[in-house]
Scaffold this motif. Structure first.
Motif, PDB file in Angstrom:
ATOM      1  N   THR A  10       0.829  -1.209   0.000  1.00 27.95           N
ATOM      2  CA  THR A  10       0.000   0.000   0.000  1.00 27.95           C
ATOM      3  C   THR A  10       0.861   1.255   0.000  1.00 27.95           C
ATOM      4  N   VAL A  11       1.906   1.265   0.804  1.00 32.65           N
ATOM      5  CA  VAL A  11       2.803   2.429   0.836  1.00 32.65           C
ATOM      6  C   VAL A  11       3.489   2.616  -0.512  1.00 32.65           C
ATOM      7  N   ARG A  78     -13.300  -5.624   7.607  1.00 35.21           N
ATOM      8  CA  ARG A  78     -11.967  -5.264   8.123  1.00 35.21           C
ATOM      9  C   ARG A  78     -11.249  -4.357   7.132  1.00 35.21           C
ATOM     10  N   ILE A  79     -11.300  -4.711   5.849  1.00 33.92           N
ATOM     11  CA  ILE A  79     -10.680  -3.886   4.804  1.00 33.92           C
ATOM     12  C   ILE A  79     -11.335  -2.512   4.774  1.00 33.92           C
ATOM     13  N   LEU A  80     -12.658  -2.475   4.758  1.00 34.32           N
ATOM     14  CA  LEU A  80     -13.387  -1.210   4.682  1.00 34.32           C
ATOM     15  C   LEU A  80     -13.010  -0.276   5.831  1.00 34.32           C
ATOM     16  N   PHE A  81     -13.036  -0.786   7.056  1.00 34.89           N
ATOM     17  CA  PHE A  81     -12.759   0.068   8.207  1.00 34.89           C
ATOM     18  C   PHE A  81     -11.282   0.465   8.287  1.00 34.89           C
ATOM     19  N   VAL A 120      -7.515   3.391  -2.754  1.00 28.41           N
ATOM     20  CA  VAL A 120      -6.932   2.395  -1.853  1.00 28.41           C
ATOM     21  C   VAL A 120      -7.923   1.262  -1.592  1.00 28.41           C
ATOM     22  N   LEU A 121      -9.194   1.568  -1.471  1.00 29.06           N
ATOM     23  CA  LEU A 121     -10.190   0.517  -1.252  1.00 29.06           C
ATOM     24  C   LEU A 121     -10.190  -0.478  -2.416  1.00 29.06           C
ATOM     25  N   ILE A 122     -10.155   0.030  -3.625  1.00 30.24           N
ATOM     26  CA  ILE A 122     -10.121  -0.846  -4.803  1.00 30.24           C
ATOM     27  C   ILE A 122      -8.811  -1.636  -4.839  1.00 30.24           C
ATOM     28  N   ILE A 128      -3.975  -5.955  -3.367  1.00 32.17           N
ATOM     29  CA  ILE A 128      -3.059  -6.018  -2.227  1.00 32.17           C
ATOM     30  C   ILE A 128      -3.433  -7.115  -1.242  1.00 32.17           C
ATOM     31  N   GLN A 129      -4.680  -7.157  -0.802  1.00 28.33           N
ATOM     32  CA  GLN A 129      -5.105  -8.192   0.142  1.00 28.33           C
ATOM     33  C   GLN A 129      -4.968  -9.591  -0.456  1.00 28.33           C
ATOM     34  N   PRO A 130      -5.394  -9.825  -1.713  1.00 30.35           N
ATOM     35  CA  PRO A 130      -5.189 -11.164  -2.282  1.00 30.35           C
ATOM     36  C   PRO A 130      -3.716 -11.569  -2.371  1.00 30.35           C
ATOM     37  N   ILE A 131      -2.835 -10.640  -2.693  1.00 27.33           N
ATOM     38  CA  ILE A 131      -1.403 -10.956  -2.723  1.00 27.33           C
ATOM     39  C   ILE A 131      -0.921 -11.351  -1.329  1.00 27.33           C
ATOM     40  N   ALA A 132      -1.330 -10.594  -0.329  1.00 31.37           N
ATOM     41  CA  ALA A 132      -0.903 -10.889   1.045  1.00 31.37           C
ATOM     42  C   ALA A 132      -1.462 -12.230   1.514  1.00 31.37           C
TER      43      ALA A 132
END
Length: 153
Positions: A10-11, A78-81, A120-122, A128-132
């Motif tokens: 993300t950074v 969790r992602i949304l918040f 960032v949400l998209i 990002i989340q799927p990679i992690a």
């Protein structure tokens, strides 16, 4: 490890995006500015995500989901918040890191935060989340394989 992967990606993405957008082009000077800024932003993100927004997101996700809800439902909340809080804070902090503190910072925040939140949400949801999660699955598979070899030895 999971949080470090997400924070790092993300950074890298948002720092690069924000600097290129602010300057309007990509060249050697912009690349150098990005490389100088990334470590600072990464440290800030790691601290405030784990100390503040990760905890808040976890608590809010628990309030909006039931124990019987699926993992995917829980992770979406969790992602949304997390993105909501982190994008609000980092839009403000990023402007201070990049431009210093000024009276215009609040008007810049009002203009830039909605855009940053959506981007960032998209990015978090689709990339990002799927990679992690994939990295963590592979890590666990490797650890399980190593443990199985030790048991069989």
């Amino acid at each position: 490890m999971y949080g470090a992967i997400i924070s790092t990606l993300t950074v890298l993405f948002m720092t690069s995006f924000s600097i290129i957008l602010a300057v309007g082009e990509f060249n050697g000077d912009v690349a150098f500015a990005i490389l100088k800024t990334i470590p600072i932003m990464w440290i800030i993100v790691m601290i405030i995500e784990s100390a503040i927004f990760g905890r808040i997101a976890e608590a809010l996700a628990a309030k909006f989901t039931q124990p019987t809800d699926s993992f995917n439902a829980k992770i979406v909340f969790r992602i949304l918040f997390t993105v909501l809080g982190m994008s609000a804070a980092m839009t403000f902090i990023g402007d201070i890191v990049g431009n210093g503190f000024s009276t215009e910072i609040f008007s810049y925040w009002l203009k830039n935060w909605p855009r940053n939140f959506v981007i960032v949400l998209i990015a978090e949801s689709l990339v990002i989340q799927p990679i992690a999660r994939f990295a963590m699955v592979k890590l666990h598979e490797s650890q399980d394989k190593k443990a199985q070899l030790e048991i069989n030895a």
